[in-house]
Motif scaffolding. Structure first.
Motif, PDB file in Angstrom:
ATOM      1  N   TRP A   1      41.486  43.007  44.424  1.00  0.00           N
ATOM      2  CA  TRP A   1      41.539  41.802  45.269  1.00  0.00           C
ATOM      3  C   TRP A   1      40.202  41.611  45.988  1.00  0.00           C
ATOM      4  O   TRP A   1      39.728  42.529  46.665  1.00  0.00           O
ATOM      5  CB  TRP A   1      42.654  41.917  46.303  1.00  0.00           C
ATOM      6  CG  TRP A   1      44.044  41.829  45.740  1.00  0.00           C
ATOM      7  CD1 TRP A   1      44.546  42.502  44.659  1.00  0.00           C
ATOM      8  CD2 TRP A   1      45.118  41.026  46.252  1.00  0.00           C
ATOM      9  NE1 TRP A   1      45.862  42.173  44.461  1.00  0.00           N
ATOM     10  CE2 TRP A   1      46.243  41.273  45.431  1.00  0.00           C
ATOM     11  CE3 TRP A   1      45.243  40.128  47.328  1.00  0.00           C
ATOM     12  CZ2 TRP A   1      47.474  40.647  45.646  1.00  0.00           C
ATOM     13  CZ3 TRP A   1      46.477  39.511  47.550  1.00  0.00           C
ATOM     14  CH2 TRP A   1      47.565  39.773  46.706  1.00  0.00           C
ATOM     15  N   ARG A   2      39.624  40.404  45.873  1.00  0.00           N
ATOM     16  CA  ARG A   2      38.303  40.134  46.429  1.00  0.00           C
ATOM     17  C   ARG A   2      38.273  38.773  47.123  1.00  0.00           C
ATOM     18  O   ARG A   2      38.754  37.775  46.571  1.00  0.00           O
ATOM     19  CB  ARG A   2      37.237  40.071  45.324  1.00  0.00           C
ATOM     20  CG  ARG A   2      37.347  41.066  44.205  1.00  0.00           C
ATOM     21  CD  ARG A   2      36.719  42.386  44.480  1.00  0.00           C
ATOM     22  NE  ARG A   2      35.405  42.324  45.082  1.00  0.00           N
ATOM     23  CZ  ARG A   2      34.782  43.404  45.572  1.00  0.00           C
ATOM     24  NH1 ARG A   2      35.378  44.597  45.537  1.00  0.00           N
ATOM     25  NH2 ARG A   2      33.594  43.309  46.111  1.00  0.00           N
ATOM     26  N   LEU A   3      37.690  38.728  48.329  1.00  0.00           N
ATOM     27  CA  LEU A   3      37.486  37.440  48.999  1.00  0.00           C
ATOM     28  C   LEU A   3      36.171  36.845  48.511  1.00  0.00           C
ATOM     29  O   LEU A   3      35.122  37.493  48.582  1.00  0.00           O
ATOM     30  CB  LEU A   3      37.443  37.635  50.524  1.00  0.00           C
ATOM     31  CG  LEU A   3      37.097  36.388  51.340  1.00  0.00           C
ATOM     32  CD1 LEU A   3      38.153  35.296  51.199  1.00  0.00           C
ATOM     33  CD2 LEU A   3      36.912  36.747  52.823  1.00  0.00           C
ATOM     34  N   HIS A   4      36.246  35.606  48.034  1.00  0.00           N
ATOM     35  CA  HIS A   4      35.047  34.918  47.555  1.00  0.00           C
ATOM     36  C   HIS A   4      34.491  34.075  48.696  1.00  0.00           C
ATOM     37  O   HIS A   4      35.193  33.200  49.211  1.00  0.00           O
ATOM     38  CB  HIS A   4      35.417  34.042  46.350  1.00  0.00           C
ATOM     39  CG  HIS A   4      34.325  33.107  45.934  1.00  0.00           C
ATOM     40  ND1 HIS A   4      33.088  33.559  45.541  1.00  0.00           N
ATOM     41  CD2 HIS A   4      34.281  31.754  45.858  1.00  0.00           C
ATOM     42  CE1 HIS A   4      32.330  32.516  45.243  1.00  0.00           C
ATOM     43  NE2 HIS A   4      33.026  31.412  45.436  1.00  0.00           N
ATOM     44  N   GLU A   5      33.240  34.343  49.086  1.00  0.00           N
ATOM     45  CA  GLU A   5      32.698  33.623  50.231  1.00  0.00           C
ATOM     46  C   GLU A   5      31.655  32.579  49.825  1.00  0.00           C
ATOM     47  O   GLU A   5      31.043  31.964  50.670  1.00  0.00           O
ATOM     48  CB  GLU A   5      32.125  34.624  51.248  1.00  0.00           C
ATOM     49  CG  GLU A   5      33.239  35.564  51.726  1.00  0.00           C
ATOM     50  CD  GLU A   5      32.854  36.451  52.889  1.00  0.00           C
ATOM     51  OE1 GLU A   5      33.336  36.184  54.008  1.00  0.00           O
ATOM     52  OE2 GLU A   5      32.094  37.407  52.695  1.00  0.00           O
TER      53      GLU A   5
END
Ligand SMILES: Nc1ncnc2c1ncn2[C@@H]1O[C@H](COP(=O)(O)OP(=O)(O)O)[C@@H](O)[C@H]1O
Ligand SMILES: [Mg+2]
Length: 351
Positions: free
Chosen positions: A49-53
């Motif tokens: 799981w990765r937050l894309h900024e």
């Protein structure tokens, strides 16, 4: 009014990973950014799981993975939080609502919905039950049978039976004439689906389908047109008009869905009024029968020889690209994609 924090989940561990990234980009672009602070959380094919900024244009083709930071939703209902791990340490964002823009397994099948139920965070679309029965073709059939709506005749096959594939083939040949469709019960995007015209192809199709799931459905082939209908709402769902899929290949397989530009969608195709009425009624009946919420696309055949409506499948998180049938069917009803996205978010909060 203060801004709400919305997490959009995309990507995921399914064969529909790529299409989900494009759906999410369309959804995020059409959100009201004055009303919502959007946190796009991508799930890699491996399940990270990765937050894309970065920009939303990086969503297709997994360009978002580079530069993204580790982040995940907590199952803790007292927190309702997204944990974000940047270089300078961990932080928490309170989440008001989640839009799971995931297609296929581990997203459209109730698993993510289970996490969101535990966390008690409102989310767009169907709950655990509707998601899982709609993802599983055999179980959808059992529910739709109760409604008396026609479906293709079928033979179920499980993994245990596959130990003696000759008996399986004999059982199928007793019930159905060739050609037949062989499908993993839990599939999407036509992955694992083949059309068998002979005993040899049936053997191959069964061996292939069992790679994708522990259950297989073998169906009589319906000769006819492929018609789809969009459903929107909760307990009082509304059906759109219908659209037709004109597949470029012998059937609407993975390649003709996503790679072959020759496949077309046609809104309001030429069909008898009575047939369209039935298609729309059946769509909301099936949506209610599976305990649907928010949205679904319901797919049918209209048989060439008889003009009869035959139910094929229901998708609880249908493709949401700008050229997908679901948003196009609502545009035809005067609901822009922007308004559609907003309504879907509102349905996450209302009954
Ligand atoms: N019983 C059938 N008769 C005729 N065509 C079928 C049948 N089942 C599937 N197909 C064809 O195969 C495609 C994929 O099957 P489908 O059941 O919709 O699986 P998926 O969930 O992967 O979309 C359909 O869009 C249709 O073109
Ligand atoms: Mg389909």
């Amino acid at each position: 009014m203060s801004k709400k924090n919305i997490v959009v989940l995309f990507g995921g561990q399914s064969s529909e990973h790529e299409i989900s990234c494009i759906s999410a980009a369309t959804i995020i672009k059409n959100m009201d950014h004055d009303k919502y602070t959007v946190y796009p959380v991508g799930i890699t094919k491996e399940g990270n799981w990765r937050l894309h900024e970065g920009t939303v244009d990086d969503l297709p083709e997994d360009k978002w993975v580079k530069g993204s930071v580790k982040a995940f939703l907590s199952p803790d209902a007292t927190e309702k939080a997204l944990y974000v791990f940047r270089e300078d340490g961990m932080s928490k964002v309170t989440v008001d609502v989640v839009f799971p823009a995931l297609h296929g397994l581990y997203g459209e099948d109730g698993s993510v919905q289970g996490l969101l139920e535990l966390a008690q965070i409102p989310y767009v679309g169907c709950g655990i039950l509707a998601s899982s029965v709609s993802m599983d073709k055999l179980y959808t059939k059992i529910i739709v049978e109760k409604l008396g709506i026609r479906q293709a005749k079928h033979v179920p096959v499980n993994q245990k039976e596959m130990e003696n594939i000759k008996d399986v083939v004999a059982k199928i040949e007793k019930e159905l004439p060739y050609p037949v469709f062989v499908k993993p019960s839990n599939t999407g995007s036509s992955k694992g689906v083949t059309k068998a015209h002979s005993r040899g192809e049936l053997f191959d199709g069964l061996e292939f389908a069992i790679k994708f799931d522990t259950k297989i459905v073998v169906e009589e082939a319906i000769v006819g047109r492929e018609i789809e209908c969009a459903v929107l709402g909760n307990y009082h769902p509304r059906a759109s008009n219908v659209g037709e899929i004109i597949a470029a290949a012998e059937f609407y397989d993975y390649d003709s869905k996503y790679n072959d530009k020759g496949s077309e969608t046609l809104i309001n195709p030429d069909l008898p009024k009575e047939t369209v009425k039935k298609l729309r009624e059946y769509s909301t009946d099936i949506f209610r029968a599976v305990d649907g919420r928010g949205l679904a696309r319901v797919d049918f055949f209209v048989e060439e020889a008889t003009g009869e409506v035959v139910f094929n499948e229901i998708n609880t998180l249908p493709g949401f690209t700008s050229i997908s049938m679901y948003p196009i069917l609502w545009e035809d009803k005067g609901i822009s994609i922007k308004e559609l996205v907003e309504r879907l978010i509102q349905f996450a909060y209302t009954k």
